[in-house]
Write a protein that holds these residues in place. Structure first.
Motif, PDB file in Angstrom:
ATOM      1  N   GLU A  87     -22.549 -39.201  -5.415  1.00 50.30           N
ATOM      2  CA  GLU A  87     -22.904 -40.402  -6.190  1.00 50.30           C
ATOM      3  C   GLU A  87     -23.335 -40.065  -7.613  1.00 50.30           C
ATOM      4  N   ASP A  88     -23.581 -38.782  -7.900  1.00 49.01           N
ATOM      5  CA  ASP A  88     -24.018 -38.387  -9.242  1.00 49.01           C
ATOM      6  C   ASP A  88     -22.963 -38.636 -10.313  1.00 49.01           C
ATOM      7  N   VAL A  89     -21.742 -38.926  -9.891  1.00 48.23           N
ATOM      8  CA  VAL A  89     -20.692 -39.167 -10.882  1.00 48.23           C
ATOM      9  C   VAL A  89     -21.048 -40.364 -11.761  1.00 48.23           C
ATOM     10  N   ALA A  90     -21.786 -41.330 -11.212  1.00 49.55           N
ATOM     11  CA  ALA A  90     -22.173 -42.494 -12.016  1.00 49.55           C
ATOM     12  C   ALA A  90     -23.118 -42.081 -13.138  1.00 49.55           C
ATOM     13  N   THR A  91     -24.070 -41.208 -12.822  1.00 46.22           N
ATOM     14  CA  THR A  91     -24.992 -40.713 -13.845  1.00 46.22           C
ATOM     15  C   THR A  91     -24.241 -39.931 -14.912  1.00 46.22           C
ATOM     16  N   ILE A  92     -23.323 -39.086 -14.488  1.00 46.46           N
ATOM     17  CA  ILE A  92     -22.533 -38.290 -15.428  1.00 46.46           C
ATOM     18  C   ILE A  92     -21.788 -39.200 -16.404  1.00 46.46           C
ATOM     19  N   VAL A  93     -21.155 -40.227 -15.876  1.00 46.07           N
ATOM     20  CA  VAL A  93     -20.371 -41.135 -16.723  1.00 46.07           C
ATOM     21  C   VAL A  93     -21.254 -41.832 -17.750  1.00 46.07           C
ATOM     22  N   ASP A  94     -22.390 -42.336 -17.319  1.00 50.40           N
ATOM     23  CA  ASP A  94     -23.250 -43.083 -18.240  1.00 50.40           C
ATOM     24  C   ASP A  94     -23.897 -42.169 -19.280  1.00 50.40           C
ATOM     25  N   GLU A 245     -17.924 -46.792 -17.335  1.00 45.40           N
ATOM     26  CA  GLU A 245     -19.170 -47.384 -16.852  1.00 45.40           C
ATOM     27  C   GLU A 245     -19.440 -46.794 -15.474  1.00 45.40           C
ATOM     28  N   GLY A 246     -20.640 -46.225 -15.291  1.00 47.11           N
ATOM     29  CA  GLY A 246     -20.940 -45.466 -14.095  1.00 47.11           C
ATOM     30  C   GLY A 246     -20.682 -46.199 -12.796  1.00 47.11           C
ATOM     31  N   LYS A 247     -21.164 -47.425 -12.671  1.00 48.57           N
ATOM     32  CA  LYS A 247     -21.023 -48.146 -11.402  1.00 48.57           C
ATOM     33  C   LYS A 247     -19.567 -48.506 -11.126  1.00 48.57           C
ATOM     34  N   LEU A 250     -17.858 -45.147 -10.029  1.00 44.95           N
ATOM     35  CA  LEU A 250     -18.304 -44.751  -8.689  1.00 44.95           C
ATOM     36  C   LEU A 250     -17.647 -45.617  -7.622  1.00 44.95           C
TER      37      LEU A 250
END
Length: 344
Positions: A87-94, A245-247, A250
Motif C-alpha cells: 500500500e506504500d505505493v500511494a505514499t510514493i506517488v503523492d 494521485e496516490g489513491k 493504489l
C-alpha cells in the motif's frame, strides 16, 4: 521515454522536415524558413503547430528533425528510495509527485514493484516453486534477499555537483517528514578534476540507460516464466496513462494484481512518474512455447483493458492487435456526428 532530463522524447523535438504521401515537403515551426538560425532551437511557430501529426503516425515520412540533447553534466547522482508494504505505493506517488511538480526532481522518476526487480536476477522458479502466485510471506523474504522494498523508486540528478547535492538534501528532508518508513540512498559520480562526467564510466545498475547509454541489462526479465531450458521468453504490456494521485494509482494496482493472480501469474509492473501523470506499465512476460501461458497472458490483457477502461484510462501505445480496442474507447467520432447536426 527515457531517464535523462531530455528523455521524454516528444517534448524535446523542434523543427521537422516531412515528406507527405503526395510528395510535398513540409517543414514545421521556425524550420519553415529554410535559413532560420532557430530552426531546431524552439517549438514556437507562426500559426498552427502540426508536429504532433507525425509522432507515432504514418501520415508522413520524417526526413529531418531537431532533437534537444542533455548537456554533459559535471556530476550525476543515482538515487533510490524504497518502502516495505504494497500500500506504500500511494505514499510514493503523492510525495514524489509533489517533488516532480515543484521542480525538486526535474527529470522522470521511475518506480517498480519487487517482482519485476526479481525477474532481472532469476526465473520465477528460482524464487518460488509452489503453485499459484508468489505468496506474501515469500515476498517478504525476497525483499530481504534482494535488499529492496515492495516498491522502489529510482531517479537521477544531473548537473553541477553543488546543485544536485542541494536537490538531494531537499529530497531527504521531504521523505524524512512525509515517508519516514522509507529508505533513501544515493551514489555520486563526478568527472575527474572537476571536469565533465563520461557516461560510460558509470557502472550498472546506476548507469546504462539512466545516463543515456543504450543497454540490454533488463532483457532477462522476459525469461521470468520460462519452464524449460529451450523455452523462449517474450513479453507484451498493457500501459495506461494514470493520474498522478496516490489513491487512484493504489486502486488501479490492486485491481491489476487481482487480474494477474486470477490466471496464476504474478504482478509485474513499473511506472514512469511525470509531473501530473504516470505511464503505468503492466508487463506481460510469458514463455511463448507454452500454449497455457499464451492464453493466460491474453486473458490478463483483456481483463486489464476492461478494468482500465472502466476508470477512463487509455494506453499510451498499442500493439497492432489491440489498436482497434483502443480506438473504440475514443468518443470523439460520436461528438463529431453530433456537431454535424448543428445548424448555423
Amino acid at each position: 521515454m527515457g531517464f535523462i532530463p531530455t528523455a521524454v522524447h516528444h517534448e524535446n523535438i523542434a523543427g521537422m522536415e516531412v515528406v507527405l504521401a503526395n510528395g510535398d515537403v513540409v517543414r514545421t515551426g521556425q524550420y519553415a524558413m529554410t535559413t532560420s538560425p532557430t530552426a531546431h532551437l524552439t517549438k514556437l511557430s507562426f500559426g498552427p503547430t502540426i508536429d504532433g501529426l507525425f509522432l507515432q503516425s504514418n501520415l508522413g515520412i520524417v526526413t529531418k528533425m531537431g532533437i534537444y540533447l542533455t548537456p554533459q553534466p559535471q556530476s550525476y547522482m543515482s538515487c533510490t528510495f524504497d518502502m516495505p508494504e504494497f500500500e506504500d505505493v500511494a505514499t510514493i506517488v503523492d510525495v514524489f509527485g509533489e517533488m516532480r511538480r515543484n521542480g525538486t526532481l526535474p527529470a522522470m522518476v521511475y518506480v517498480f514493484h519487487l517482482n519485476e526487480w526479481a525477474a532481472l536476477f532469476g526465473k520465477r522458479s528460482d524464487w518460488w516453486k509452489g503453485e499459484g502466485p508468489i505468496p506474501s510471506w515469500r515476498t517478504k523474504e525476497m525483499q530481504k534477499e534482494l535488499d529492496v522494498g515492495n516498491w522502489s523508486v529510482k531517479f537521477g540528478l544531473y548537473g553541477p555537483t553543488s546543485i544536485i547535492q542541494a536537490q538531494y538534501a531537499e529530497v531527504q528532508r521531504v521523505v524524512t517528514e512525509k515517508a519516514p518508513r522509507g529508505r533513501l540512498q544515493q551514489s555520486l559520480f563526478s568527472g575527474e578534476d572537476g571536469g565533465l562526467l563520461e557516461a560510460i564510466s558509470v557502472p550498472q545498475p546506476h548507469g546504462g540507460i539512466r545516463v543515456g547509454v543504450p543497454s540490454m541489462w533488463s532483457i532477462p526479465m522476459v525469461n521470468f516464466y520460462n519452464v524449460r531450458e529451450d523455452s523462449i521468453g517474450a513479453h507484451g504490456a498493457y500501459s495506461p496513462i494514470v493520474p498522478l494521485e496516490g489513491k487512484v494509482l493504489l486502486d488501479w494496482v490492486k485491481a491489476a494484481k487481482q487480474v494477474y493472480e486470477s490466471q496464476g501469474f504474478d504482478l509485474l509492473c513499473d511506472f514512469f512518474m511525470h509531473e501530473r501523470h504516470a505511464v503505468f506499465v503492466c508487463m506481460l512476460c510469458f514463455d511463448k512455447t507454452s500454449s497455457e501461458q499464451r492464453v493466460g497472458v491474453e486473458k490478463i490483457f483483456q481483463a486489464l483493458f476492461k478494468e482500465g477502461s472502466k476508470r477512463g484510462f487509455a494506453k499510451y501505445r498499442a500493439h497492432i492487435k489491440h489498436m482497434g480496442m483502443l480506438v473504440r474507447l475514443n468518443p470523439f467520432p460520436c461528438c463529431h456526428r453530433k456537431l454535424e447536426q448543428v445548424k448555423y
